[in-house]
Scaffold this active site. Structure first.
Site, mmCIF file in Angstrom:
data_model
loop_
_atom_site.group_PDB
_atom_site.id
_atom_site.type_symbol
_atom_site.label_atom_id
_atom_site.label_comp_id
_atom_site.label_asym_id
_atom_site.label_seq_id
_atom_site.Cartn_x
_atom_site.Cartn_y
_atom_site.Cartn_z
ATOM 1 N N CYS A 151 -4.434 -1.446 -1.847
ATOM 2 C CA CYS A 151 -4.619 -0.002 -2.048
ATOM 3 C C CYS A 151 -5.606 0.194 -3.189
ATOM 4 O O CYS A 151 -5.400 -0.308 -4.301
ATOM 5 C CB CYS A 151 -3.276 0.623 -2.403
ATOM 6 S SG CYS A 151 -3.382 2.352 -2.901
ATOM 7 N N GLU A 171 -3.133 8.553 8.877
ATOM 8 C CA GLU A 171 -1.668 8.468 8.992
ATOM 9 C C GLU A 171 -1.175 9.295 10.191
ATOM 10 O O GLU A 171 -0.115 9.039 10.734
ATOM 11 C CB GLU A 171 -0.989 8.926 7.702
ATOM 12 C CG GLU A 171 -1.158 7.958 6.534
ATOM 13 C CD GLU A 171 -0.269 6.702 6.597
ATOM 14 O OE1 GLU A 171 0.847 6.779 7.128
ATOM 15 O OE2 GLU A 171 -0.712 5.644 6.094
ATOM 16 N N CYS A 186 -11.077 2.832 0.190
ATOM 17 C CA CYS A 186 -9.694 3.168 0.526
ATOM 18 C C CYS A 186 -9.347 2.345 1.758
ATOM 19 O O CYS A 186 -10.140 2.293 2.705
ATOM 20 C CB CYS A 186 -9.566 4.662 0.834
ATOM 21 S SG CYS A 186 -7.934 5.101 1.478
ATOM 22 N N ASP A 217 0.870 -1.179 0.000
ATOM 23 C CA ASP A 217 0.000 0.000 0.000
ATOM 24 C C ASP A 217 0.905 1.226 0.000
ATOM 25 O O ASP A 217 2.121 1.114 0.187
ATOM 26 C CB ASP A 217 -0.892 -0.012 1.263
ATOM 27 C CG ASP A 217 -1.815 1.196 1.346
ATOM 28 O OD1 ASP A 217 -2.258 1.694 0.294
ATOM 29 O OD2 ASP A 217 -2.096 1.665 2.475
ATOM 30 N N SER A 218 0.291 2.392 -0.143
ATOM 31 C CA SER A 218 1.071 3.630 -0.047
ATOM 32 C C SER A 218 1.468 3.928 1.393
ATOM 33 O O SER A 218 2.318 4.780 1.637
ATOM 34 C CB SER A 218 0.227 4.787 -0.591
ATOM 35 O OG SER A 218 -1.002 4.825 0.102
ATOM 36 N N HIS A 260 -7.374 2.820 4.084
ATOM 37 C CA HIS A 260 -7.165 3.567 5.337
ATOM 38 C C HIS A 260 -8.485 3.771 6.090
ATOM 39 O O HIS A 260 -8.485 3.963 7.295
ATOM 40 C CB HIS A 260 -6.571 4.946 5.051
ATOM 41 C CG HIS A 260 -5.099 4.941 4.798
ATOM 42 N ND1 HIS A 260 -4.548 4.427 3.655
ATOM 43 C CD2 HIS A 260 -4.065 5.381 5.564
ATOM 44 C CE1 HIS A 260 -3.223 4.576 3.708
ATOM 45 N NE2 HIS A 260 -2.908 5.133 4.857
#
Ligand code: DGL
Length: 267
Positions: free
Chosen positions: A73, A152, A184, A10-11, A186
């Site tokens: 992702c 994040e 997403c 993932d990023s 996240h």
């Protein structure tokens, strides 16, 4: 071959929400994870940049000698799947969007869907396209560019978080939505607040469960499920500060994150 790890990337740390579900559904599997925390967010960048990053992550993961690649992702799944598959070569690739679409469209009480995701995911129109091919379910979408930085930063509850979420979700109501796709990886970290705001009538679906199910299917189809009872090995890598990533990882795993996080340099 069956003892080789599954490579997941993932990023950032969001893809760990998919890792969590893969560990749950495939407890015998070894895992190598990479989060490109030095360059997150990807979702606000243009497609060319995202494709370039995605190729680098795939090269790193492929070098770890993996038997399957999971793109944890939505942004890379929406924009760079072809590039990832071409770098992956013979290694099968599971993305997060098609398993999610199949799953969401198979829930009979869902007739109207809303999708939220990064700017790149939503402007790709990939969810709408795939949902349209699969079923007659109506779909609306909304990008929420501030959600990834919140997660994040470890900001997943409180007044400010609630205000930001309300601001993005104010057009999503139970009158015209039965199900909300968290497009997403996240966003599951924000799910408790999202649920609170939208109410119980709207079903919330995230990438973890359908993606883990698909990974299991692909491993079984290729006869490479790990049947060994030896304790599974997990390796986690990020491209920036490991201490912060570990803190967020612990939160996502309710304090039981199953490993250490190491820093790597790509390329
Ligand atoms: N977890 C990524 C996704 O699913 C976040 C993208 C980003 O870096 O903006 O889209």
């Amino acid at each position: 071959m069956d003892k080789l790890p599954i490579g997941i990337f993932d990023s950032g740390v969001g893809g760990l929400t998919v890792v969590k579900e893969i560990i749950e559904q495939l407890p015998n599997e070894n895992i190598v994870y990479l989060g490109d925390t030095a360059r997150i967010p990807y979702g606000t960048r243009d497609n060319k940049t995202i494709k370039g990053f995605a190729k680098e992550l795939t090269e790193f993961i492929n070098k770890q000698d993996v038997k399957l690649i999971v793109v944890a992702c939505n942004t890379m799944s929406a924009v760079a799947l072809r590039e990832i598959e071409s770098v992956a070569g013979n290694v099968p690739v599971v993305d997060v969007i098609s398993p999610m679409v199949n799953y969401a469209c198979s829930i009979s009480e869902i007739k109207k869907l809303a999708v939220i995701g990064t700017r790149a995911t939503i402007s790709s129109g990939e969810y709408e396209k795939q949902i349209k091919i699969k079923s007659g379910v109506k779909v609306v979408s909304q990008s929420c560019p501030l959600f990834v930085p919140l997660v994040e930063e470890g900001l997943t509850k409180g007044k400010v978080v609630e205000l930001i979420i309300r601001n993005y979700l104010n057009g999503i109501t139970k009158e015209d939505t039965d199900g909300l796709i968290l497009g997403c990886t996240h966003y599951p970290a924000l799910a408790p607040v999202i649920k609170n705001i939208l109410g119980k009538e709207i079903k919330i679906i995230d990438s973890g469960f359908p993606t883990a199910l698909e990974a299991k299917k692909v491993l079984a189809k290729n006869h490479i499920l790990n049947k060994s009872n030896v304790k599974s090995k997990y390796e986690f890598y990020v491209t920036d500060n490991t201490v912060r990533s570990f803190e967020i990882a612990q939160r996502l795993f309710d304090g039981k994150f199953p490993g250490k996080i190491k820093r790597v340099k790509l390329g």
